[in-house]
Design a protein around this motif. Structure first.
Motif, PDB file in Angstrom:
ATOM      1  N   ARG A  63      47.419  42.278  36.697  1.00  0.00           N
ATOM      2  CA  ARG A  63      46.924  42.102  38.063  1.00  0.00           C
ATOM      3  C   ARG A  63      47.028  40.619  38.394  1.00  0.00           C
ATOM      4  N   GLN A  99      48.876  45.760  42.761  1.00  0.00           N
ATOM      5  CA  GLN A  99      48.151  44.918  41.807  1.00  0.00           C
ATOM      6  C   GLN A  99      48.276  43.424  42.134  1.00  0.00           C
ATOM      7  N   HIS A 101      47.301  40.324  44.514  1.00  0.00           N
ATOM      8  CA  HIS A 101      46.220  39.922  45.414  1.00  0.00           C
ATOM      9  C   HIS A 101      46.490  38.529  45.975  1.00  0.00           C
ATOM     10  N   GLU A 116      36.273  38.605  51.652  1.00  0.00           N
ATOM     11  CA  GLU A 116      37.094  39.693  51.126  1.00  0.00           C
ATOM     12  C   GLU A 116      37.818  39.273  49.842  1.00  0.00           C
ATOM     13  N   GLU A 118      36.863  36.851  47.823  1.00  0.00           N
ATOM     14  CA  GLU A 118      35.815  36.694  46.813  1.00  0.00           C
ATOM     15  C   GLU A 118      35.477  38.043  46.179  1.00  0.00           C
ATOM     16  N   SER A 119      35.375  39.073  47.006  1.00  0.00           N
ATOM     17  CA  SER A 119      35.043  40.414  46.506  1.00  0.00           C
ATOM     18  C   SER A 119      36.128  40.928  45.570  1.00  0.00           C
ATOM     19  N   GLN A 120      37.388  40.686  45.928  1.00  0.00           N
ATOM     20  CA  GLN A 120      38.485  41.118  45.073  1.00  0.00           C
ATOM     21  C   GLN A 120      38.449  40.394  43.733  1.00  0.00           C
ATOM     22  N   LYS A 122      35.848  39.134  42.234  1.00  0.00           N
ATOM     23  CA  LYS A 122      34.702  39.615  41.445  1.00  0.00           C
ATOM     24  C   LYS A 122      34.967  41.002  40.872  1.00  0.00           C
ATOM     25  N   LYS A 123      35.659  41.834  41.634  1.00  0.00           N
ATOM     26  CA  LYS A 123      35.944  43.196  41.185  1.00  0.00           C
ATOM     27  C   LYS A 123      36.955  43.214  40.055  1.00  0.00           C
ATOM     28  N   GLU A 124      38.018  42.422  40.162  1.00  0.00           N
ATOM     29  CA  GLU A 124      39.120  42.466  39.197  1.00  0.00           C
ATOM     30  C   GLU A 124      38.995  41.424  38.094  1.00  0.00           C
ATOM     31  N   ASN A 187      35.999  29.273  41.511  1.00  0.00           N
ATOM     32  CA  ASN A 187      36.896  30.378  41.162  1.00  0.00           C
ATOM     33  C   ASN A 187      37.872  29.971  40.074  1.00  0.00           C
TER      34      ASN A 187
END
Length: 252
Positions: A63, A99, A101, A116, A118-120, A122-124, A187
């Motif tokens: 990813r 995959q 981003h 948005e 940031e959310s990606q 944190k998720k991945e 990040n």
């Protein structure tokens, strides 16, 4: 911990960096890799493409997250960073589009666009290996010199030096976007491992600052001193200009 890796020339730097990336992906096929754009990592991406074509590494399960994108450029714009990555690497090594981003350069609400991404992340995430270049003014990603560090994804006004440096990619300097959306230094620092590439002597002063023992948001790359695992790959041309460093202690 900082490790300096001195390479004879740009081609060797690119091969060394490619070996680090390939090792990460081989050891963990589902790795999250943070990618950088600009002229410095082009050789790295060429080497990774060669390795993929020879069957030495498989990118199918990774990813990806890119550091930044120009504000106002659609991803299909010839100078967008999405287009850059697709033409230089992603479109050549079998990475699934789902995959990949990127922060969006086109948005109605800048806060929402940043949240948005940031959310990606944190998720991945966390990112297993982050690739960085460095600006002559010490910027990493598009984190420009400032009075304080911004930790999360944000919109940045590009410094005049950065606009000047990037003008070579556009027909005219007036076409260079004045803003970018970028990962914050937080990040970047969340990555488990970082490799920073510097092949041009104009970057020597910025690289030197990373070993200064002074963390200063006016030279954003200095924050890398606080990371546990950073490899800095430089050419001999850059290493020769690193003054007052005990190279025997830090060269890997």
């Amino acid at each position: 911990m900082l490790q300096l890796i001195v390479c004879d020339h740009y081609e060797e730097l690119s091969r060394q960096a490619a070996r680090i990336v390939a090792k990460q992906v081989t050891n963990k096929p589902t790795s999250v890799i943070g990618f950088a754009t600009g002229s410095t990592p082009v050789g790295l991406y060429q080497e990774l493409t060669k390795m993929y074509q020879k069957g030495e590494v498989n990118f199918k399960q990774i990813r990806t997250f890119n550091l930044d994108e120009y504000v106002g450029l659609d991803k299909e714009h010839p100078q967008s960073y999405y287009r850059f990555m697709w033409e230089n690497l992603f479109g050549k090594v079998g990475i699934e589009k789902s995959q990949i981003h990127f922060p969006s350069g086109i948005f109605q609400d800048p806060v929402q666009a940043c949240n948005e991404y940031e959310s990606q992340l944190k998720k991945e995430g966390p990112i297993d290996l982050q690739i960085l270049g460095i600006g002559a003014n010490g910027h990493i990603g598009f984190n420009e010199p400032a009075e304080s560090f911004i930790l999360n994804t944000h919109i940045i006004q590009l410094a005049d030096k950065t606009i000047e440096a990037n003008a070579r990619f556009f027909r005219d300097k007036s076409e260079v976007p004045r803003q970018a959306i970028t990962m914050g230094v937080g990040n970047i620092m969340n990555a488990k491992k970082i490799i920073l590439l510097a092949s041009d002597k104009s970057k020597a002063k910025a690289v030197q600052s990373v070993f200064s023992s002074i963390v200063d948001p006016r030279v954003p790359a200095t924050i890398l001193q606080l990371h546990a695992d950073v490899s800095i790959l430089v050419t001999n041309e850059v290493a020769d200009l690193l003054k007052d460093l005990n190279l025997e202690q830090i060269v890997g």
